[in-house]
Structures are given as structure tokens and as C-alpha cells.
Design a protein around this motif. Structure first.
Motif, PDB file in Angstrom:
ATOM      1  N   GLN A  86      -0.710   3.655  -2.183  1.00  0.00           N
ATOM      2  CA  GLN A  86      -1.938   2.948  -2.037  1.00  0.00           C
ATOM      3  C   GLN A  86      -2.615   2.860  -0.815  1.00  0.00           C
ATOM      4  OE1 GLN A  86      -3.956   1.534  -4.575  1.00  0.00           O
ATOM      5  NE2 GLN A  86      -2.459   2.812  -6.122  1.00  0.00           N
ATOM      6  N   ALA A  87      -1.601   2.840   0.421  1.00  0.00           N
ATOM      7  CA  ALA A  87      -2.104   2.742   1.735  1.00  0.00           C
ATOM      8  C   ALA A  87      -2.889   3.861   1.856  1.00  0.00           C
ATOM      9  CB  ALA A  87      -1.102   2.601   2.622  1.00  0.00           C
ATOM     10  N   VAL A  88      -2.532   5.095   1.492  1.00  0.00           N
ATOM     11  CA  VAL A  88      -3.208   6.556   1.631  1.00  0.00           C
ATOM     12  C   VAL A  88      -4.490   6.320   0.816  1.00  0.00           C
ATOM     13  CG1 VAL A  88      -3.023   8.840   1.083  1.00  0.00           C
ATOM     14  CG2 VAL A  88      -1.044   7.861   1.992  1.00  0.00           C
ATOM     15  N   HIS A  89      -4.415   5.916  -0.155  1.00  0.00           N
ATOM     16  CA  HIS A  89      -5.736   5.826  -1.025  1.00  0.00           C
ATOM     17  C   HIS A  89      -6.657   4.854  -0.322  1.00  0.00           C
ATOM     18  CE1 HIS A  89      -8.584   5.385  -4.489  1.00  0.00           C
ATOM     19  NE2 HIS A  89      -8.532   3.970  -4.322  1.00  0.00           N
ATOM     20  N   TRP A 130      -3.304  -2.582   4.556  1.00  0.00           N
ATOM     21  CA  TRP A 130      -2.738  -2.728   3.454  1.00  0.00           C
ATOM     22  C   TRP A 130      -1.333  -2.917   3.342  1.00  0.00           C
ATOM     23  CZ3 TRP A 130      -4.906  -2.769  -1.455  1.00  0.00           C
ATOM     24  CH2 TRP A 130      -4.121  -2.397  -2.454  1.00  0.00           C
ATOM     25  N   ILE A 131      -0.705  -2.126   4.306  1.00  0.00           N
ATOM     26  CA  ILE A 131       0.831  -2.212   4.317  1.00  0.00           C
ATOM     27  C   ILE A 131       1.173  -3.712   4.703  1.00  0.00           C
ATOM     28  CG2 ILE A 131       2.746  -1.730   5.780  1.00  0.00           C
ATOM     29  CD1 ILE A 131       1.467   1.299   5.890  1.00  0.00           C
ATOM     30  N   GLU A 132       0.493  -4.408   5.768  1.00  0.00           N
ATOM     31  CA  GLU A 132       0.925  -5.660   5.825  1.00  0.00           C
ATOM     32  C   GLU A 132       0.792  -6.787   4.902  1.00  0.00           C
ATOM     33  OE1 GLU A 132       0.323  -5.122  10.743  1.00  0.00           O
ATOM     34  OE2 GLU A 132      -1.341  -6.263   9.721  1.00  0.00           O
ATOM     35  N   SER A 155      -9.616   4.682   9.343  1.00  0.00           N
ATOM     36  CA  SER A 155      -8.551   4.897   8.242  1.00  0.00           C
ATOM     37  C   SER A 155      -7.219   4.430   8.580  1.00  0.00           C
ATOM     38  CB  SER A 155      -8.393   6.488   8.126  1.00  0.00           C
ATOM     39  OG  SER A 155      -9.550   7.132   7.637  1.00  0.00           O
ATOM     40  N   MET A 156      -7.017   4.500   9.831  1.00  0.00           N
ATOM     41  CA  MET A 156      -5.765   3.819  10.519  1.00  0.00           C
ATOM     42  C   MET A 156      -5.761   2.313  10.353  1.00  0.00           C
ATOM     43  SD  MET A 156      -2.772   4.380  11.981  1.00  0.00           S
ATOM     44  CE  MET A 156      -1.583   3.586  13.113  1.00  0.00           C
ATOM     45  N   HIS A 157      -7.066   1.439  10.511  1.00  0.00           N
ATOM     46  CA  HIS A 157      -7.152   0.098  10.293  1.00  0.00           C
ATOM     47  C   HIS A 157      -6.808  -0.210   8.691  1.00  0.00           C
ATOM     48  CE1 HIS A 157      -9.782  -0.508  14.137  1.00  0.00           C
ATOM     49  NE2 HIS A 157      -8.503   0.108  14.401  1.00  0.00           N
ATOM     50  N   ARG A 158      -7.410   0.202   8.009  1.00  0.00           N
ATOM     51  CA  ARG A 158      -7.234  -0.046   6.427  1.00  0.00           C
ATOM     52  C   ARG A 158      -5.890   0.402   5.795  1.00  0.00           C
ATOM     53  NH1 ARG A 158     -12.389   2.855   6.164  1.00  0.00           N
ATOM     54  NH2 ARG A 158     -11.448   4.643   5.684  1.00  0.00           N
TER      55      ARG A 158
END
Length: 343
Positions: A257-260, A244-246, A237-240
Motif C-alpha cells: 500500500q505504501a508503494v500505491h 503511510w508506513i508510520e 513520493s517519499m513523504h507519502r
């Protein structure tokens, strides 16, 4: 240093240039066009496998030429003046012409360079770039519709000035007649690939072993370490969320969207970021945005307002306030030499 240079580029070679041999029916001929401030590490990493392939295999199978814009020696970013054999128009028939740049970005390269690149392209030849040389290909209009590698520090500038292009943050890329490399040691990997494709597997293996390379890296190898070593966790979950943020930091709903993408709750993601990175997701997003803004301010002529928009801030004042808090100076006055130590 002399032993690392192509035979024709060692001191004294320019005093009596020998007649050019007939064009080979097989093999590899590369022309490196050096821009001021070019990456010497990338050039040497690329030249050495080529030199070894020529020395260890059938002579004349690999040939390299160093060129400049004005036939004069070119100063590298490391302060080494590199002698050359001529300019691009003197040797237009190489199998591959690579423009070698460095960290800096020339806002407008000479028309003689971009025009020569376009002529080579129209003639059906292969062209490419190493490190900051990518901007020569962008200005020449050659990169449209192609996949190409660019140094990660140049990605925000490319995105801002050529939003229709789609660079990738890999070591190198070979897409039809466009060959690109991010620079540094990755140039050795590209050279080994070129030797393999043009001269043969045996020559590539000989050069690889002579360079003490146990295995060359492929063109899809990313430039940065994966998320796991950087975050010191293998939590998926952390990796995804970090990825996404980067990659989508400029989008207004980036965190949502990062949470999703993480496949978890916002509260759980907050906990993961605090535990593994010591910051909240909002702080991580701000850091990514401000670093991108700093790169754009240092390397382009974009206004502060345009930089703010490119980094995801609709209010220039918000961007300016956060930038001043982070780097200790207003973005309108920013210089790479004026920020806080460690910024």
C-alpha cells in the motif's frame, strides 16, 4: 521556583488556607491534579501564561489550584516535590480539571481519581489531561467518541489497550468538554488558548508577549517535524510512503500500500529510501514495528505474543528474533535499562 508557583501553592500557603472567594461570574479557574512522576516542564509551561494573565490583567480573572490524590506534595519526574492545596474532591467546581502525568503509565489508577473524574463529567464540567494523565481519562471511560491529543510515546499503548479510541498526535486538542495536551512546552500553547477563550484576546496577547512567544501554535500542530526535515528531501513520493508506513505499520500489506500511496514503482521507492534514508523500505518498516514493540513491552503488561500481533507480526518467533537482533535482548526479558546503547 517559588515565583513560578500559583500564589496559593507557595511554601507556607498550606498552613493557613484562606476562605475561598465567591465564585467569579467571568474568568478562568483551573485545577491541576498531579500524578506521581508528572511532567514538571508541562506544568510550568502551563502555569506561567496563566500567572502572567492574572498579573497583567484584572486581578482575579485567572485562578489555578494544584491538587493531588492524597493532599500530599507530589514528586515530579525531575525530582521536585510540588506542594498542593488539597485533592480533587476538595475543589470540584473548577472550570477545567486537568490530570497531569508524565512518561510513566499507571496500569490501574485509584478508583478515587477515576470516580471523581466521572462525577465531574456527569455534572457537565470540563475535564482533561496532560501527558500521561490521558490514561486517567481513558480508564474513567470519558474519551469514547472524542478527539483527543496524546503524547506520541503513548500512542501504541492506547492503541493496544483501548483500540476503539482515536487519539491524534497533535500538541493539544479541545473537543467539547474534553481538553487534552501532549505535554512539554505545548502546555503553554494550550494555556494561551484557554486564556483567549475565557478571559479575552487582550489578556492572551499580554501573556503571550510576556512569555516571549511570538505566535502561539494551534491545536492541529503536529508533535513531530514534518517528513521533509527528517528525510532531508522534499520528494512527495517519499513523504507519502514514510507517512503511510508510520501510520499503518501493523497492516499485513503495509509496504504494498505504501508503494500505491507513493504513486511510483516499487523499484523507484527502493531507490528513494536508499538515497535519503540509507535503508530499504522493509528495513524502515521493521524499525518502526520494533520501536512500537519496545514501547509496549516497557509500558504495558501485554504478553510478547500480543505485542507481536499489535506490531504486525503473526509469528511471535519472528518478532522475538528481530527484537533480539535490534536491541540485544529477548523481548520476554526486556527492560528499558537493558537494551543496547543507542537502541
Amino acid at each position: 521556583m517559588n515565583a513560578l508557583l500559583p500564589r496559593s501553592c507557595r511554601p507556607g500557603a498550606l498552613r493557613a488556607t484562606p476562605a475561598r472567594p465567591p465564585r467569579r461570574q467571568a474568568g478562568l479557574e483551573l485545577a491541576f491534579v498531579l500524578l506521581p512522576g508528572f511532567d514538571l516542564l508541562a506544568l510550568m509551561a502551563g502555569l506561567e501564561p496563566l500567572r502572567l494573565a492574572d498579573r497583567l490583567g484584572p486581578r482575579g480573572q485567572v485562578h489555578t489550584r494544584l491538587l493531588s490524590l492524597d493532599r500530599a506534595a507530589v514528586m515530579s519526574a525531575q525530582g521536585v516535590a510540588m506542594p498542593v492545596e488539597g485533592n480533587l474532591t476538595d475543589h470540584p467546581d473548577a472550570d477545567l480539571t486537568l490530570v497531569v502525568g508524565g512518561e510513566g503509565i499507571c496500569p490501574q489508577l485509584p478508583q478515587t481519581l477515576t470516580g471523581a473524574l466521572r462525577r465531574l463529567w456527569r455534572q457537565g464540567r470540563r475535564v482533561g489531561a496532560v501527558h500521561g494523565g490521558i490514561f486517567a481519562l481513558a480508564q474513567a471511560g470519558i474519551l469514547g467518541g472524542h478527539r483527543f491529543a496524546a503524547h506520541r510515546d503513548h500512542l501504541p499503548v492506547l492503541a493496544a489497550q483501548w483500540p476503539d479510541l482515536a487519539p491524534v498526535a497533535t500538541l493539544y486538542c479541545m473537543d467539547r468538554r474534553v481538553v487534552t495536551c501532549a505535554g512539554g512546552i505545548a502546555m503553554a500553547d494550550l494555556s494561551l488558548r484557554l486564556i483567549h477563550d475565557s478571559v479575552g484576546q487582550a489578556a492572551a496577547h499580554e501573556a503571550m508577549h510576556a512569555c516571549l512567544v511570538t505566535a502561539p501554535r494551534g491545536e492541529d500542530t503536529p508533535q513531530t517535524a514534518s517528513v521533509a526535515p527528517r528525510t532531508q528531501t522534499r520528494n512527495p513520493s517519499m513523504h507519502r510512503a514514510v507517512q503511510w508506513i508510520e501510520q499503518h505499520f501493523a497492516e499485513p500489506d503495509c509496504l504494498k500500500q505504501a508503494v500505491h500511496e507513493a504513486g511510483t514503482s516499487a523499484r523507484q521507492l527502493q531507490r528513494l529510501f536508499r538515497v535519503h534514508l540509507g535503508v530499504r523500505p522493509t528495513q524502515y518498516l521493521t524499525e518502526v514495528r520494533l520501536n512500537q514493540g519496545r514501547a509496549l513491552l516497557a509500558q504495558t503488561e501485554m504478553s510478547v505474543q500480543d505485542v507481536a500481533l499489535a506490531c504486525g507480526y503473526t509469528a511471535t518467533g519472528t518478532f522475538a528474533k528481530l527484537f533480539r537482533e535490534r536491541f540485544g535482548i529477548a523481548p520476554s526479558r526486556y527492560s528499558p535499562f537493558q537494551s543496547k546503547s543507542g537502541a
